[in-house]
Design a protein around this motif. Structure first.
Motif, PDB file in Angstrom:
ATOM      1  N   ASP A 116       8.193  42.968  39.391  1.00 42.91           N
ATOM      2  CA  ASP A 116       7.743  41.822  40.190  1.00 42.91           C
ATOM      3  C   ASP A 116       8.568  41.636  41.452  1.00 42.91           C
ATOM      4  OD1 ASP A 116       5.858  41.403  38.347  1.00 42.91           O
ATOM      5  OD2 ASP A 116       6.801  39.646  37.400  1.00 42.91           O
ATOM      6  N   ALA A 117       9.801  42.170  41.461  1.00 49.76           N
ATOM      7  CA  ALA A 117      10.668  42.000  42.634  1.00 49.76           C
ATOM      8  C   ALA A 117      10.293  42.963  43.753  1.00 49.76           C
ATOM      9  CB  ALA A 117      12.123  42.230  42.233  1.00 49.76           C
ATOM     10  N   CYS A 118       9.453  43.960  43.446  1.00 50.49           N
ATOM     11  CA  CYS A 118       9.068  44.954  44.451  1.00 50.49           C
ATOM     12  C   CYS A 118       7.997  44.356  45.363  1.00 50.49           C
ATOM     13  CB  CYS A 118       8.530  46.206  43.761  1.00 50.49           C
ATOM     14  SG  CYS A 118       7.942  47.451  44.917  1.00 50.49           S
ATOM     15  N   PRO A 119       8.201  44.411  46.681  1.00 45.82           N
ATOM     16  CA  PRO A 119       7.215  43.804  47.580  1.00 45.82           C
ATOM     17  C   PRO A 119       5.922  44.616  47.724  1.00 45.82           C
ATOM     18  CG  PRO A 119       9.024  44.758  48.847  1.00 45.82           C
ATOM     19  CD  PRO A 119       9.362  44.947  47.408  1.00 45.82           C
ATOM     20  N   GLN A 228       5.541  56.527  55.232  1.00 45.48           N
ATOM     21  CA  GLN A 228       5.210  57.029  53.886  1.00 45.48           C
ATOM     22  C   GLN A 228       6.003  56.299  52.787  1.00 45.48           C
ATOM     23  OE1 GLN A 228       2.756  58.967  53.157  1.00 45.48           O
ATOM     24  NE2 GLN A 228       2.247  59.558  55.251  1.00 45.48           N
ATOM     25  N   LEU A 229       7.206  55.830  53.132  1.00 38.28           N
ATOM     26  CA  LEU A 229       8.021  55.129  52.125  1.00 38.28           C
ATOM     27  C   LEU A 229       7.341  53.862  51.614  1.00 38.28           C
ATOM     28  CD1 LEU A 229      11.763  55.329  53.219  1.00 38.28           C
ATOM     29  CD2 LEU A 229      10.847  55.873  50.970  1.00 38.28           C
ATOM     30  N   VAL A 230       6.572  53.206  52.468  1.00 41.51           N
ATOM     31  CA  VAL A 230       5.857  52.019  51.987  1.00 41.51           C
ATOM     32  C   VAL A 230       4.403  52.322  51.606  1.00 41.51           C
ATOM     33  CG1 VAL A 230       7.267  50.222  53.037  1.00 41.51           C
ATOM     34  CG2 VAL A 230       5.465  51.266  54.381  1.00 41.51           C
ATOM     35  N   ARG A 231       3.868  53.435  52.131  1.00 45.47           N
ATOM     36  CA  ARG A 231       2.475  53.770  51.825  1.00 45.47           C
ATOM     37  C   ARG A 231       2.360  54.468  50.471  1.00 45.47           C
ATOM     38  NH1 ARG A 231      -1.953  57.268  52.627  1.00 45.47           N
ATOM     39  NH2 ARG A 231      -0.543  59.021  52.423  1.00 45.47           N
ATOM     40  N   ASN A 232       3.305  55.415  50.230  1.00 48.50           N
ATOM     41  CA  ASN A 232       3.243  56.180  48.981  1.00 48.50           C
ATOM     42  C   ASN A 232       4.648  56.656  48.591  1.00 48.50           C
ATOM     43  OD1 ASN A 232       2.623  57.785  46.826  1.00 48.50           O
ATOM     44  ND2 ASN A 232       1.712  59.441  48.052  1.00 48.50           N
ATOM     45  N   ASN A 243      22.751  60.911  59.855  1.00 45.17           N
ATOM     46  CA  ASN A 243      23.471  59.652  59.683  1.00 45.17           C
ATOM     47  C   ASN A 243      22.609  58.442  60.093  1.00 45.17           C
ATOM     48  OD1 ASN A 243      25.547  57.834  59.337  1.00 45.17           O
ATOM     49  ND2 ASN A 243      27.037  58.990  60.519  1.00 45.17           N
ATOM     50  N   MET A 244      22.071  58.481  61.305  1.00 48.22           N
ATOM     51  CA  MET A 244      21.338  57.313  61.789  1.00 48.22           C
ATOM     52  C   MET A 244      19.986  57.139  61.082  1.00 48.22           C
ATOM     53  SD  MET A 244      20.238  56.088  65.568  1.00 48.22           S
ATOM     54  CE  MET A 244      19.149  57.434  65.806  1.00 48.22           C
ATOM     55  N   PHE A 245      19.221  58.223  60.940  1.00 46.21           N
ATOM     56  CA  PHE A 245      17.931  58.094  60.251  1.00 46.21           C
ATOM     57  C   PHE A 245      18.168  57.644  58.802  1.00 46.21           C
ATOM     58  CE2 PHE A 245      15.987  61.666  63.097  1.00 46.21           C
ATOM     59  CZ  PHE A 245      15.915  60.781  64.150  1.00 46.21           C
ATOM     60  N   GLY A 246      19.244  58.170  58.204  1.00 45.96           N
ATOM     61  CA  GLY A 246      19.547  57.832  56.812  1.00 45.96           C
ATOM     62  C   GLY A 246      19.955  56.381  56.653  1.00 45.96           C
ATOM     63  N   ASP A 247      20.655  55.867  57.640  1.00 47.37           N
ATOM     64  CA  ASP A 247      21.058  54.461  57.616  1.00 47.37           C
ATOM     65  C   ASP A 247      19.812  53.577  57.501  1.00 47.37           C
ATOM     66  OD1 ASP A 247      22.517  52.158  57.874  1.00 47.37           O
ATOM     67  OD2 ASP A 247      23.095  52.458  59.959  1.00 47.37           O
ATOM     68  N   ILE A 248      18.827  53.888  58.319  1.00 49.06           N
ATOM     69  CA  ILE A 248      17.613  53.062  58.372  1.00 49.06           C
ATOM     70  C   ILE A 248      16.726  53.311  57.139  1.00 49.06           C
ATOM     71  CG2 ILE A 248      15.529  52.578  59.724  1.00 49.06           C
ATOM     72  CD1 ILE A 248      17.246  53.632  62.193  1.00 49.06           C
ATOM     73  N   GLU A 252      15.437  50.869  53.924  1.00 47.40           N
ATOM     74  CA  GLU A 252      14.015  50.656  53.652  1.00 47.40           C
ATOM     75  C   GLU A 252      13.703  51.010  52.192  1.00 47.40           C
ATOM     76  OE1 GLU A 252      11.339  53.057  55.967  1.00 47.40           O
ATOM     77  OE2 GLU A 252       9.578  52.017  55.189  1.00 47.40           O
ATOM     78  N   ALA A 253      14.245  52.148  51.741  1.00 53.79           N
ATOM     79  CA  ALA A 253      14.014  52.571  50.344  1.00 53.79           C
ATOM     80  C   ALA A 253      14.586  51.529  49.376  1.00 53.79           C
ATOM     81  CB  ALA A 253      14.649  53.939  50.101  1.00 53.79           C
ATOM     82  N   SER A 254      15.757  50.960  49.728  1.00 54.48           N
ATOM     83  CA  SER A 254      16.376  49.955  48.862  1.00 54.48           C
ATOM     84  C   SER A 254      15.488  48.726  48.712  1.00 54.48           C
ATOM     85  CB  SER A 254      17.687  49.446  49.455  1.00 54.48           C
ATOM     86  OG  SER A 254      18.495  50.489  49.826  1.00 54.48           O
TER      87      SER A 254
END
Ligand code: NAD
Length: 356
Positions: A116-119, A228-232, A243-248, A252-254
């Motif tokens: 339920d906590a997942c948006p 894709q992280l929010v779509r599938n 480093n920078m892409f991973g930071d963002i 988002e994944a979290s």
């Protein structure tokens, strides 16, 4: 076996979550006859107060002598107005550099009890989400040449993204090895349609992949990966990126897994010495109130057992105990929902120990 662990409680809720985690590790010691020796050292705001510097040399020395480092969190409003090089967070970059930790692992797992906590919509979550983002930690734009100079339309600021073959190779090998222990799929994220540094990145990934034929490799542009992280999200197993892409992307994944208080991380280098910490900060708004969720730090300790000490069974005992406590409907405030039993930091720690 004997293991020497440097602990850095830090500021805010850091000391509260570290205290619970030490007790969990002591329980593991009892159950499996290991000895963990803990040495507490200063970093962050508390180190500034005590020594005038966010990362005292003694802290670096003690961490280097240890088998692993367990960190709470650093920072807080008290130190926010200090100049950049004296800010608590400078200690974080400093210790990662001093220990040569170039690889940051951030698992983003959605616990069944916290669906339920997942948006995201239930049909997108499906049978669950379990992604591990591997972020390069000591190169790229955050460490490249930067400055200010006259520009076409007034003064301009610039930062440089640069990656050498060796830097890419070591992180990518690390990611392939993690993928081998998980679902055997690796997604390398870059911006090779625009950036030269990304083209080097992709060439190295393709070369290194030849040594890991059992892992399925795909390349994805960073803008598509964010979508894709929010779509599938279920298409991902291990993601490796700069480093920078991973930071963002790791933030988002979290987020798609619910609470920030649940997520662990590991920073690794070429040796077994790693630094393990929750992804959250020092949460000054709830510090000292027995409200902090200790699970992210406790799961970070499980990662320490797995990646630095090769104690897979022991790591699993902790992870299973967390899952059990959640299925018994105990929640700290950050993951609280209707019908659940609200508990504090110390109670959550004790419940996890009872379920081990
Ligand atoms: P934060 O992660 O500390 O807090 C964000 C929100 O999440 C707050 O409402 C907080 O109460 C909540 N939260 C965080 N961890 C929680 C937990 N374990 N249990 C329950 N709720 C939790 O981020 P912020 O507010 O942006 O930063 C606060 C301070 O922490 C700043 O000084 C920042 O620089 C520092 N910080 C440190 C680290 C680190 O040490 N690795 C990381 C991020 C931020």
């Amino acid at each position: 076996m004997n293991f020497r662990i440097a602990t850095i409680p830090g500021d805010g809720i850091g000391p509260e979550v570290i205290k619970e985690t030490i007790q969990v590790l002591e329980k593991i010691g009892e159950m499996f006859t290991h000895t963990f020796t803990f040495t507490e050292v200063l970093m962050g705001g508390c180190a500034i107060d005590a020594t005038g510097h966010p990362l005292p040399q003694e802290t670096i020395d003690e961490c280097k002598k240890s088998d692993s480092v367990l960190l709470g969190a650093v920072g807080g409003p008290k130190w926010d107005t200090l100049p950049g090089h004296l800010r608590p967070e400078t200690g974080l970059l400093g210790i990662r550099g001093a220990l040569e930790l170039f690889s940051n692992l951030r698992p983003a797992v959605l616990h069944e009890a916290l669906r339920d906590a997942c948006p995201l919509k239930p049909e997108i979550i499906g049978e669950g989400i379990d992604i591990c983002v591997v972020r390069e930690l000591t190169g790229g734009m955050y460490f490249g040449e930067r400055g200010r100079r006259p520009g076409k339309m007034g003064e301009e600021g610039y930062d440089t993204e640069a990656y050498s073959v060796g830097e890419v190779e070591r992180i990518v090998r690390n990611a392939f090895e993690i993928a081998q222990k998980r679902g055997k799929k690796l997604t390398s994220v870059d911006k090779a349609n625009v950036l030269e540094s990304s083209r080097v990145w992709r060439e190295v990934v393709i070369e290194v992949a030849k040594d890991y034929p059992d892992v399925t490799l795909e390349h994805m542009l960073v803008d598509n990966a964010a979508m894709q992280l929010v779509r599938n999200p279920r298409q991902f197993d291990v993601m490796v990126t700069t480093n920078m892409f991973g930071d963002i992307l790791s933030d988002e994944a979290s987020m798609i897994t619910g609470s920030i208080g649940m997520l662990p991380s590991a920073s690794l280098g070429a040796t077994k010495l790693g630094m393990y910490e929750p992804i959250h900060g020092s949460a000054p708004d709830i510090a000292g109130q027995n409200k902090a969720n200790p699970i992210a730090t406790i799961l970070s300790a499980a990662m320490m057992l797995r990646y630095s000490f090769d104690l897979e069974k022991e790591a699993q005992v902790i992870e299973d105990a967390v899952t059990k406590v959640l299925s018994q409907n105990y929640r700290t405030g950050d993951i609280m929902s209707k019908g659940m039993t609200l508990v504090g930091t110390t109670e959550m720690g004790q419940l996890i120990i009872q379920n081990m």
